[in-house]
Design a protein around this motif. Sequence first.
Motif, PDB file in Angstrom:
ATOM      1  N   GLY A   1      40.430  43.929  42.024  1.00  0.00           N
ATOM      2  CA  GLY A   1      41.409  41.739  41.997  1.00  0.00           C
ATOM      3  C   GLY A   1      42.525  42.537  41.021  1.00  0.00           C
ATOM      4  O   GLY A   1      43.636  41.873  40.855  1.00  0.00           O
TER       5      GLY A   1
ATOM      6  N   MET B   1      45.767  43.116  42.054  1.00  0.00           N
ATOM      7  CA  MET B   1      46.375  42.454  43.578  1.00  0.00           C
ATOM      8  C   MET B   1      47.010  41.473  42.536  1.00  0.00           C
ATOM      9  O   MET B   1      47.773  40.562  43.431  1.00  0.00           O
ATOM     10  CB  MET B   1      45.522  42.208  44.667  1.00  0.00           C
ATOM     11  CG  MET B   1      44.862  42.573  45.225  1.00  0.00           C
ATOM     12  SD  MET B   1      43.550  42.017  46.409  1.00  0.00           S
ATOM     13  CE  MET B   1      42.508  42.629  46.019  1.00  0.00           C
ATOM     14  N   GLU B   2      46.950  41.064  41.581  1.00  0.00           N
ATOM     15  CA  GLU B   2      46.852  39.148  41.135  1.00  0.00           C
ATOM     16  C   GLU B   2      48.777  39.923  40.442  1.00  0.00           C
ATOM     17  O   GLU B   2      48.528  40.868  40.354  1.00  0.00           O
ATOM     18  CB  GLU B   2      46.357  39.669  39.860  1.00  0.00           C
ATOM     19  CG  GLU B   2      45.061  38.421  39.907  1.00  0.00           C
ATOM     20  CD  GLU B   2      45.198  37.602  40.469  1.00  0.00           C
ATOM     21  OE1 GLU B   2      46.171  36.732  40.517  1.00  0.00           O
ATOM     22  OE2 GLU B   2      43.910  36.875  41.115  1.00  0.00           O
TER      23      GLU B   2
ATOM     24  N   ALA C   1      42.671  43.455  53.841  1.00  0.00           N
ATOM     25  CA  ALA C   1      43.595  42.385  52.754  1.00  0.00           C
ATOM     26  C   ALA C   1      44.662  43.115  51.997  1.00  0.00           C
ATOM     27  O   ALA C   1      45.238  42.903  51.929  1.00  0.00           O
ATOM     28  CB  ALA C   1      42.581  41.807  51.998  1.00  0.00           C
TER      29      ALA C   1
ATOM     30  N   HIS D   1      55.140  34.938  33.457  1.00  0.00           N
ATOM     31  CA  HIS D   1      53.504  35.820  33.194  1.00  0.00           C
ATOM     32  C   HIS D   1      53.021  36.774  32.407  1.00  0.00           C
ATOM     33  O   HIS D   1      52.845  37.119  31.820  1.00  0.00           O
ATOM     34  CB  HIS D   1      53.027  34.752  34.634  1.00  0.00           C
ATOM     35  CG  HIS D   1      51.527  34.940  34.486  1.00  0.00           C
ATOM     36  ND1 HIS D   1      50.487  34.594  35.753  1.00  0.00           N
ATOM     37  CD2 HIS D   1      49.991  34.426  33.566  1.00  0.00           C
ATOM     38  CE1 HIS D   1      49.811  34.454  35.868  1.00  0.00           C
ATOM     39  NE2 HIS D   1      49.813  34.918  34.179  1.00  0.00           N
TER      40      HIS D   1
ATOM     41  N   PRO E   1      48.201  30.177  34.038  1.00  0.00           N
ATOM     42  CA  PRO E   1      46.437  30.897  33.795  1.00  0.00           C
ATOM     43  C   PRO E   1      46.667  31.892  32.098  1.00  0.00           C
ATOM     44  O   PRO E   1      45.688  31.370  31.544  1.00  0.00           O
ATOM     45  CB  PRO E   1      46.398  31.932  34.286  1.00  0.00           C
ATOM     46  CG  PRO E   1      47.749  31.581  35.452  1.00  0.00           C
ATOM     47  CD  PRO E   1      49.045  30.944  34.892  1.00  0.00           C
TER      48      PRO E   1
ATOM     49  N   TYR F   1      43.484  37.117  52.355  1.00  0.00           N
ATOM     50  CA  TYR F   1      44.624  37.044  51.423  1.00  0.00           C
ATOM     51  C   TYR F   1      44.601  37.862  50.229  1.00  0.00           C
ATOM     52  O   TYR F   1      46.106  38.333  49.581  1.00  0.00           O
ATOM     53  CB  TYR F   1      44.786  35.511  50.846  1.00  0.00           C
ATOM     54  CG  TYR F   1      45.581  34.839  51.513  1.00  0.00           C
ATOM     55  CD1 TYR F   1      46.625  35.231  52.561  1.00  0.00           C
ATOM     56  CD2 TYR F   1      44.753  33.957  52.460  1.00  0.00           C
ATOM     57  CE1 TYR F   1      47.838  33.938  53.407  1.00  0.00           C
ATOM     58  CE2 TYR F   1      45.346  32.792  53.173  1.00  0.00           C
ATOM     59  CZ  TYR F   1      46.333  33.063  53.638  1.00  0.00           C
ATOM     60  OH  TYR F   1      46.664  31.897  54.671  1.00  0.00           O
TER      61      TYR F   1
ATOM     62  N   VAL G   1      42.335  38.809  46.242  1.00  0.00           N
ATOM     63  CA  VAL G   1      42.635  38.546  45.619  1.00  0.00           C
ATOM     64  C   VAL G   1      44.075  38.051  44.347  1.00  0.00           C
ATOM     65  O   VAL G   1      44.927  38.338  43.630  1.00  0.00           O
ATOM     66  CB  VAL G   1      41.753  39.298  44.150  1.00  0.00           C
ATOM     67  CG1 VAL G   1      41.725  38.194  42.796  1.00  0.00           C
ATOM     68  CG2 VAL G   1      40.498  39.461  44.843  1.00  0.00           C
ATOM     69  N   ARG G   2      44.514  37.759  45.418  1.00  0.00           N
ATOM     70  CA  ARG G   2      46.683  36.635  45.385  1.00  0.00           C
ATOM     71  C   ARG G   2      46.263  35.133  45.885  1.00  0.00           C
ATOM     72  O   ARG G   2      47.067  34.838  46.762  1.00  0.00           O
ATOM     73  CB  ARG G   2      46.487  37.610  46.729  1.00  0.00           C
ATOM     74  CG  ARG G   2      46.731  38.841  46.977  1.00  0.00           C
ATOM     75  CD  ARG G   2      47.664  39.680  47.480  1.00  0.00           C
ATOM     76  NE  ARG G   2      47.664  40.926  47.839  1.00  0.00           N
ATOM     77  CZ  ARG G   2      47.018  41.826  48.299  1.00  0.00           C
ATOM     78  NH1 ARG G   2      46.641  40.885  49.927  1.00  0.00           N
ATOM     79  NH2 ARG G   2      46.840  42.905  48.521  1.00  0.00           N
ATOM     80  N   GLU G   3      46.279  34.374  44.640  1.00  0.00           N
ATOM     81  CA  GLU G   3      45.736  33.154  44.753  1.00  0.00           C
ATOM     82  C   GLU G   3      47.001  32.512  45.190  1.00  0.00           C
ATOM     83  O   GLU G   3      46.999  32.458  45.914  1.00  0.00           O
ATOM     84  CB  GLU G   3      45.191  32.287  43.845  1.00  0.00           C
ATOM     85  CG  GLU G   3      43.454  32.507  43.379  1.00  0.00           C
ATOM     86  CD  GLU G   3      43.554  33.912  42.398  1.00  0.00           C
ATOM     87  OE1 GLU G   3      44.321  34.477  42.212  1.00  0.00           O
ATOM     88  OE2 GLU G   3      42.358  34.182  42.859  1.00  0.00           O
TER      89      GLU G   3
ATOM     90  N   PHE H   1      41.249  28.465  39.977  1.00  0.00           N
ATOM     91  CA  PHE H   1      42.443  29.277  39.800  1.00  0.00           C
ATOM     92  C   PHE H   1      43.474  28.371  40.245  1.00  0.00           C
ATOM     93  O   PHE H   1      44.726  29.192  40.491  1.00  0.00           O
ATOM     94  CB  PHE H   1      42.100  30.319  40.623  1.00  0.00           C
ATOM     95  CG  PHE H   1      41.372  31.795  39.580  1.00  0.00           C
ATOM     96  CD1 PHE H   1      40.719  31.512  38.464  1.00  0.00           C
ATOM     97  CD2 PHE H   1      39.932  31.991  40.254  1.00  0.00           C
ATOM     98  CE1 PHE H   1      40.220  32.375  38.423  1.00  0.00           C
ATOM     99  CE2 PHE H   1      39.391  33.036  39.785  1.00  0.00           C
ATOM    100  CZ  PHE H   1      39.285  33.187  38.409  1.00  0.00           C
TER     101      PHE H   1
ATOM    102  N   TYR I   1      46.782  29.566  39.341  1.00  0.00           N
ATOM    103  CA  TYR I   1      47.782  30.576  39.631  1.00  0.00           C
ATOM    104  C   TYR I   1      48.520  30.459  40.840  1.00  0.00           C
ATOM    105  O   TYR I   1      49.550  30.631  40.755  1.00  0.00           O
ATOM    106  CB  TYR I   1      47.040  31.944  39.856  1.00  0.00           C
ATOM    107  CG  TYR I   1      46.430  32.515  39.432  1.00  0.00           C
ATOM    108  CD1 TYR I   1      46.952  33.716  38.250  1.00  0.00           C
ATOM    109  CD2 TYR I   1      44.628  32.846  38.602  1.00  0.00           C
ATOM    110  CE1 TYR I   1      46.360  34.631  37.519  1.00  0.00           C
ATOM    111  CE2 TYR I   1      43.711  33.043  37.531  1.00  0.00           C
ATOM    112  CZ  TYR I   1      44.893  34.207  36.935  1.00  0.00           C
ATOM    113  OH  TYR I   1      44.549  35.759  36.302  1.00  0.00           O
TER     114      TYR I   1
END
Lengths: 678, 678
Positions: free
Chosen positions: A178, A181-182, A218, A429, A460, B424, B426-428, B454, B457
């Motif tokens: 996770g 992926m962010e 994904a 960010h 965030p 998707y 972990v890609r808000e 979130f 984000y």
Amino acid sequence: MASSSDHASNELALARQKEVLARPMTETRMLANAVRALSIDGVEAAKNGHPGMPLGMADVATVLWTKFMKYDAADPHWADRDRFILSAGHGSMLLYSLLHLTGYENMSINDLKAFRTLGSTTAGHPERHEHPAIEMTTGPLGQGISTATGFALAEKMLAARFGKSLVDHRTWVIASDGDMMEGVSHEACAIAGHLALNKLTVLYDDNSISIDGGTEIAMTDDVVKRFIGYGWAARRIDGHDPAAIEDAIKWAMRSRKPTLIACKTIIGFGAPHKAGTSGTHGSPLGTDEAAGAKALLGWTAPPFTVPEDILTPWRAAGAKGAAPRRAWLKRMASSNRRAEFDAAMASELPAAYADAMDGLRAKIAETKPNIATRQASQMALEAIVPVVPEMVGGSADLTPSNNTFVKSMGTCVPGDYAGRYVHYGVREHGMATTLNGLALHGGIIPYGGTFFVFSDYCRPAIRLAAISKARSIFVLTHDSIGLGADGPTHQPIEHLASFRAMPNVLVLRPGDAMETAECWDIAMHHKDGPVLLVLSRQAMPALPRDHGAENLSARGGYIVKGATGARRATLIATGSEVSIAIKAQAMLAAEGIGVAVASVPSFELLARQDHGYRMEVLGEAPRIGIEAASGFGWERLLGDSGTFIGMHGFGASAPEADLYKHFGITPEATVAAVKAKL
Amino acid sequence: MASSSDHASNELALARQKEVLARPMTETRMLANAVRALSIDGVEAAKNGHPGMPLGMADVATVLWTKFMKYDAADPHWADRDRFILSAGHGSMLLYSLLHLTGYENMSINDLKAFRTLGSTTAGHPERHEHPAIEMTTGPLGQGISTATGFALAEKMLAARFGKSLVDHRTWVIASDGDMMEGVSHEACAIAGHLALNKLTVLYDDNSISIDGGTEIAMTDDVVKRFIGYGWAARRIDGHDPAAIEDAIKWAMRSRKPTLIACKTIIGFGAPHKAGTSGTHGSPLGTDEAAGAKALLGWTAPPFTVPEDILTPWRAAGAKGAAPRRAWLKRMASSNRRAEFDAAMASELPAAYADAMDGLRAKIAETKPNIATRQASQMALEAIVPVVPEMVGGSADLTPSNNTFVKSMGTCVPGDYAGRYVHYGVREHGMATTLNGLALHGGIIPYGGTFFVFSDYCRPAIRLAAISKARSIFVLTHDSIGLGADGPTHQPIEHLASFRAMPNVLVLRPGDAMETAECWDIAMHHKDGPVLLVLSRQAMPALPRDHGAENLSARGGYIVKGATGARRATLIATGSEVSIAIKAQAMLAAEGIGVAVASVPSFELLARQDHGYRMEVLGEAPRIGIEAASGFGWERLLGDSGTFIGMHGFGASAPEADLYKHFGITPEATVAAVKAKL
């Protein structure tokens, strides 16, 4: 759902788990199994939590904490300790187990039993304010790995300032799919790569499982390739092979680049049926599966019990740092930089600071400059930065617009960290997380600039700073439609309200050069949370206020200029709109109507004043609020009978003066609003 | 600042510019020079703007718009046109020049002259609402390139549904270094790579210049390597060589992966002294430099004038799409899918929708389920999704928590786009931009889930949806401390206030299953902006309200249950806190104190009601507001004499019931607050 992919991962994982368990037992696995058992117990007792990651990463964490990491469990505050960041904060039981096993105070078996209950040190996700060995609050994915850039940069900068004999430590991160992926990981890891922060190592829990199922549903991007593209060194290892883990960590410690070690692990390692599935990620294993896991791991002790022969080597590991710490204390005691170092770590302002601030105030009082508050901020920085060596500045590629650079700082470049200005690139960010890391590390007072509207990108990280009480300072210029032709996407409307609503954020919007100096002064003394300096692009006159020694902005709000005669209304404004109120006041005075003008640079600070003072400022007469922004929340100041003059939708692209007129935020509109009340 | 790096870039650029200009003149460069001249003129006339990018990318854009892109300037609404996205929105004069040259309506020379003035179609950054050929509003970096994933995915999904004879177009993006540095580009481009969206091509303006100086001061990551890591095909070209550009675009059109073409360009191409410097990025060239650039380019026409021999081939290019469009219209006219296609593009709900919604309401009225609103949302989706084929769902790796998946949708996987559910990862933020792209493309009604906290984000993308009137639907679960032990980082506090303050966002927080159905119904009819469905993790009882046919939530607020006897107070609550109010009402009734309970699922919708209705709901009696969130902005409903029961700081980690008690958000506290008013 996604059960077919999960099912396939499960079969493969169980086969691999069998193979791993068939390997000869090592001391590392024995010690790691204590982490696993405690993590299982904590989650089972709480009846919720995330066992999968602690079970999967226990081997990696055990090698790190028993063989390489520099820390002394007896003193979590030791300034030269290595920093450990659990970016995958949901795996909090991993960290709590490590802290217990290595012998930290306030992390007893009872604390582990209290996992996820009110008032415990063992919150669902690691909370910095709960325990000093928790370097940062984590949980929102991407934040830990990205804040690590700031921790690692702080070390480099302090080492450049104080020398390697006083500052020489590393930053370790455990991160998950996770985190990778962010988007913020892209920004901050690119910064770390660019700056060659080679004492930063990310141990990536490459377990191929996400909540929705196997990561292949994904996430098919190549993480190792990506990090190499950033200028990192990266390699893949078997995350259950102690020798491979040791070898990789040694390799990382020799690297001249930041390092990524992708550890192929099995999520929920040990669970006889659920290993390798998303089922172990965020739910207790359940009684049977938990018992089965312990049996498979060969763990026979009762719940929340660590046999003496396991605890002893763990405690020894936790004390291994005592000798280096004592040696460091000795070096520190004999260093002529000691007082300076201590002051830096305590964020104490030097004596010269007060003089610099007094000088700045005197200069502004004398010259009464008609400038933008972003320029006034530059003036303040020119005064403060030279006398406060802890100040580290930067901008997300808007230096000439944010007015954040002071020449004497020098620029921080790869390999030379004596410069105190960081070019963060167009990475708002990543800049924000880096500021947080610089602040949380200690020894640095960081500030960074961008346009106020792009605070959305930082949000965030700003929230995490607020929760963590990190004193990151954000210089946010171009704060309203006053920026003009760049148009709606660049014009903040709701941003003031959105941060006024966020707990523990100090929002400051000064209305002239003197208020800007005062707001910087407030920021310099504010140690327990983020500060947002909200500044104009456009110029505004000096306010006709008292220029004595008192920091009037520190009260949050004050009367800039009282009414001539009876006070028939109070004009309440912030930032660039205070000047509009002053103009309206003069127009009304010409008609014999007396109104007072109150400037409110900070809602939060005004709210802390006593009722009497607030009423003095806000007045009993009808109130008119003026702010080129959303009026949401202004009722708090204006009351039921107030009138708000501001924005009621998005802005537009045009020269500034046209926009103020178009949206009716003018002295004339203010005069009309007052008259409507009489 | 950074002048040394800028200086070096400048020297290199001027040498390279000389070399490029020495090459034999081509028709492409002649046409491109028209773009350059108009861009210079627009910025000079406005006295601000960004000439550097249009000058640098004119050759690339000219090749694309004259030789490859499928569009007909006579009909910007043609559904099967290629989509062009200027991710580097600051280079807006490039787009306006192209639209003028190719002959679009409402983009006359006078419009170009009005660049950046009030009411013009030519805003500082491209604004979708100003011109139909502007596919999306851009300006905040990273958004365009990331929204493109949604545009390209929409094409794939519609082609899967309607066939290639009706849907067969491409998505083109011009992106800058800044777009590449932004984290959201990582998220969305990884999604595009994973889903193999091969009709997406990014033309990357690789000009090595950022505002602070040469990109080497901050950006040393290898973009091409990174994109290859995402599963894209990528290559580098000379961005001033028409043959190389043509060749690369042909290559991209054959690719089975999304494509990145890194175009090495000179920012400010043509400027005799400033080319290759950040000085050309965001300021006019100035009279002399502008004249010098035109001289160097061989452009002799007066300002805002395009010679006939240049305009004619441009207009011909703008009309090249007329024949394919006519052919498409013919295919459409003879297609048995025509009505369905038109309805999809118009987002008209099918007749079956109303029946499905009625059925859902009847079922809820009958069963009165005691469930979480996220589960009620699942019920609503189970009813709606099967009858509305335009619905495309997804989650940022929280499907089992967001309750967003409906089996009959099928899953969208690389190469097969008939499935309507997207994982998707972990890609808000990347999810949010993709939703925006799906919505802006047309033919799709997209929704996506994550935890409410979130939404931070996603915020830049939600704001852009609000500005652009894109109907992205966000399913935001776990909406308060009611989520329990995950703790402060996961518990939204300020999020409701922060979005209520944002213009053109519809925030809906239903209080039981029926309200959830109603809120989904509102969302399905809301076409001109984003909708946020804010849903609970925890269960709550059905409210004791009228279960007739009227959508009570559509009024924003309504009396759930009136007072027994005189109305001595009004309890005003949203979401999960309405049940608390109902309990308090019963406790007070037992003591003979009559109070009314108002549910307010939407501040925005209530604000649109007339004064009389609002007063009916809010009442003249003292008001008590109850919401497990920040009270910022609640004064709007409560007035000067109201009392707010909610959060006054961040949450904590503990079971839900303990938290509500700890923070005093209980029926007992509500009863006490009412009594204090009597």
